[in-house]
Design a protein around this motif. Structure first.
Motif, PDB file in Angstrom:
ATOM      1  N   PHE A  67      64.475  25.734  55.617  1.00  0.00           N
ATOM      2  CA  PHE A  67      63.248  25.060  55.164  1.00  0.00           C
ATOM      3  C   PHE A  67      63.518  24.319  53.852  1.00  0.00           C
ATOM      4  O   PHE A  67      63.126  23.161  53.693  1.00  0.00           O
ATOM      5  CB  PHE A  67      62.117  26.085  54.970  1.00  0.00           C
ATOM      6  N   CYS A  68      64.184  24.974  52.926  1.00  0.00           N
ATOM      7  CA  CYS A  68      64.448  24.352  51.616  1.00  0.00           C
ATOM      8  C   CYS A  68      65.368  23.147  51.766  1.00  0.00           C
ATOM      9  O   CYS A  68      65.150  22.113  51.125  1.00  0.00           O
ATOM     10  CB  CYS A  68      65.067  25.360  50.655  1.00  0.00           C
ATOM     11  N   GLU A  69      66.381  23.283  52.604  1.00  0.00           N
ATOM     12  CA  GLU A  69      67.322  22.173  52.772  1.00  0.00           C
ATOM     13  C   GLU A  69      66.634  20.977  53.430  1.00  0.00           C
ATOM     14  O   GLU A  69      66.739  19.848  52.976  1.00  0.00           O
ATOM     15  CB  GLU A  69      68.530  22.625  53.602  1.00  0.00           C
ATOM     16  N   LYS A  70      65.884  21.257  54.492  1.00  0.00           N
ATOM     17  CA  LYS A  70      65.252  20.172  55.252  1.00  0.00           C
ATOM     18  C   LYS A  70      64.196  19.435  54.422  1.00  0.00           C
ATOM     19  O   LYS A  70      64.012  18.232  54.546  1.00  0.00           O
ATOM     20  CB  LYS A  70      64.615  20.758  56.525  1.00  0.00           C
ATOM     21  N   ASN A  71      63.480  20.193  53.571  1.00  0.00           N
ATOM     22  CA  ASN A  71      62.345  19.606  52.840  1.00  0.00           C
ATOM     23  C   ASN A  71      62.658  19.328  51.377  1.00  0.00           C
ATOM     24  O   ASN A  71      61.736  19.078  50.598  1.00  0.00           O
ATOM     25  CB  ASN A  71      61.145  20.556  52.933  1.00  0.00           C
ATOM     26  N   GLU A  72      63.922  19.345  51.020  1.00  0.00           N
ATOM     27  CA  GLU A  72      64.238  19.261  49.580  1.00  0.00           C
ATOM     28  C   GLU A  72      63.634  18.030  48.909  1.00  0.00           C
ATOM     29  O   GLU A  72      63.051  18.113  47.824  1.00  0.00           O
ATOM     30  CB  GLU A  72      65.751  19.309  49.343  1.00  0.00           C
ATOM     31  N   LYS A  73      63.739  16.869  49.577  1.00  0.00           N
ATOM     32  CA  LYS A  73      63.230  15.627  48.981  1.00  0.00           C
ATOM     33  C   LYS A  73      61.731  15.735  48.689  1.00  0.00           C
ATOM     34  O   LYS A  73      61.266  15.403  47.599  1.00  0.00           O
ATOM     35  CB  LYS A  73      63.504  14.468  49.954  1.00  0.00           C
ATOM     36  N   LEU A  74      60.992  16.236  49.669  1.00  0.00           N
ATOM     37  CA  LEU A  74      59.542  16.412  49.489  1.00  0.00           C
ATOM     38  C   LEU A  74      59.250  17.429  48.382  1.00  0.00           C
ATOM     39  O   LEU A  74      58.394  17.205  47.522  1.00  0.00           O
ATOM     40  CB  LEU A  74      58.914  16.880  50.818  1.00  0.00           C
ATOM     41  N   LEU A  75      59.987  18.533  48.408  1.00  0.00           N
ATOM     42  CA  LEU A  75      59.745  19.604  47.425  1.00  0.00           C
ATOM     43  C   LEU A  75      59.978  19.113  45.997  1.00  0.00           C
ATOM     44  O   LEU A  75      59.270  19.514  45.072  1.00  0.00           O
ATOM     45  CB  LEU A  75      60.634  20.822  47.719  1.00  0.00           C
ATOM     46  N   LEU A  76      60.942  18.201  45.834  1.00  0.00           N
ATOM     47  CA  LEU A  76      61.222  17.669  44.502  1.00  0.00           C
ATOM     48  C   LEU A  76      60.122  16.726  44.021  1.00  0.00           C
ATOM     49  O   LEU A  76      60.090  16.326  42.869  1.00  0.00           O
ATOM     50  CB  LEU A  76      62.590  16.968  44.478  1.00  0.00           C
ATOM     51  N   ASN A  77      59.182  16.401  44.926  1.00  0.00           N
ATOM     52  CA  ASN A  77      58.022  15.575  44.561  1.00  0.00           C
ATOM     53  C   ASN A  77      56.727  16.372  44.521  1.00  0.00           C
ATOM     54  O   ASN A  77      55.638  15.802  44.538  1.00  0.00           O
ATOM     55  CB  ASN A  77      57.872  14.428  45.560  1.00  0.00           C
ATOM     56  N   ARG A  78      56.835  17.674  44.564  1.00  0.00           N
ATOM     57  CA  ARG A  78      55.660  18.546  44.489  1.00  0.00           C
ATOM     58  C   ARG A  78      55.890  19.582  43.388  1.00  0.00           C
ATOM     59  O   ARG A  78      57.017  19.801  42.961  1.00  0.00           O
ATOM     60  CB  ARG A  78      55.448  19.319  45.818  1.00  0.00           C
ATOM     61  N   GLU A  79      54.805  20.251  42.989  1.00  0.00           N
ATOM     62  CA  GLU A  79      54.975  21.380  42.073  1.00  0.00           C
ATOM     63  C   GLU A  79      55.500  22.547  42.919  1.00  0.00           C
ATOM     64  O   GLU A  79      54.933  22.858  43.969  1.00  0.00           O
ATOM     65  CB  GLU A  79      53.625  21.717  41.449  1.00  0.00           C
ATOM     66  N   VAL A  80      56.580  23.164  42.438  1.00  0.00           N
ATOM     67  CA  VAL A  80      57.228  24.217  43.220  1.00  0.00           C
ATOM     68  C   VAL A  80      57.450  25.450  42.343  1.00  0.00           C
ATOM     69  O   VAL A  80      57.732  25.333  41.149  1.00  0.00           O
ATOM     70  CB  VAL A  80      58.589  23.690  43.767  1.00  0.00           C
TER      71      VAL A  80
END
Ligand SMILES: Cc1cc2nc3c(=O)[nH]c(=O)nc-3n(C[C@H](O)[C@H](O)[C@H](O)COP(=O)(O)O)c2cc1C
Length: 164
Positions: A67-80
């Motif tokens: 999940f983290c690998e696949k969504n990394e780009k999105l996650l880097l644009n959200r508060e995590v």
């Protein structure tokens, strides 16, 4: 603020942790996403994504890693915010560093290694033996409520929520 708690769990203790976390969060809308049931969730609509799961044999579960690998780009644009759960407190930091990419760890507003729990009823003979051998002195049967409160309070402070 829409918050998703994305997690994995094998024996249920992380489920308890995320439910407690969710109750303490100041969100209108908290969604609980168990990657062991939904391996490819859509999380683009959330303002904040809390991610975590247990460590088994030194690593987080593959669903969480994917999940983290696949969504990394999105996650880097959200508060995590990131967490792990485990019994081996002396290895918690290195296990955490291995669990999440450098980019994600640097981007995260709050990181935590919660004390894991053991539900012996759910373990097979081999797993019980492993736990006794490796973590006998660290075995815990209660949720790490102090750690969870500290984690949630940090998230609240960063988001400007006045603590009661
Ligand atoms: C077979 C086995 C291996 C484990 N390996 C580790 C480990 O390498 N490091 C650690 O810190 N905790 C380890 N643990 C402890 C789990 O991370 C802890 O019990 C966790 O809370 C389990 O979460 P869950 O109930 O959500 O699956 C292990 C537990 C078992 C049963």
């Amino acid at each position: 603020m829409k918050i998703a708690i994305v997690y994995s769990t094998k024996n249920g203790s992380t489920e308890k942790i995320v439910r407690l976390m969710g109750k303490k969060l100041p969100a209108d809308d908290v969604s609980y996403i168990n990657l062991c049931k939904d391996s490819d969730p859509q999380v683009a609509d959330y303002d904040m994504i809390i991610i975590g799961g247990p460590v088994y044999f030194g690593a987080i579960q593959p669903q969480l890693k994917r999940f983290c690998e696949k969504n990394e780009k999105l996650l880097l644009n959200r508060e995590v915010a990131l967490f792990t759960c485990g019994l081996l407190s002396d290895q918690s930091e290195s296990q955490f560093d291995k669990a999440y990419s450098h980019k994600l760890r640097d981007h995260s507003i709050c990181n935590a290694c919660f004390q894991g729990m053991v539900n012996f009823e759910k373990l097979n003979f081999f797993e019980k033996l492993m736990v006794w051998k490796v973590a006998a002195s660290n075995i815990e049967f209660h949720t790490d409520s102090i750690g969870i409160t500290r984690f949630v309070n940090t998230i609240k402070r960063i988001n400007g929520v006045v603590l009661a």
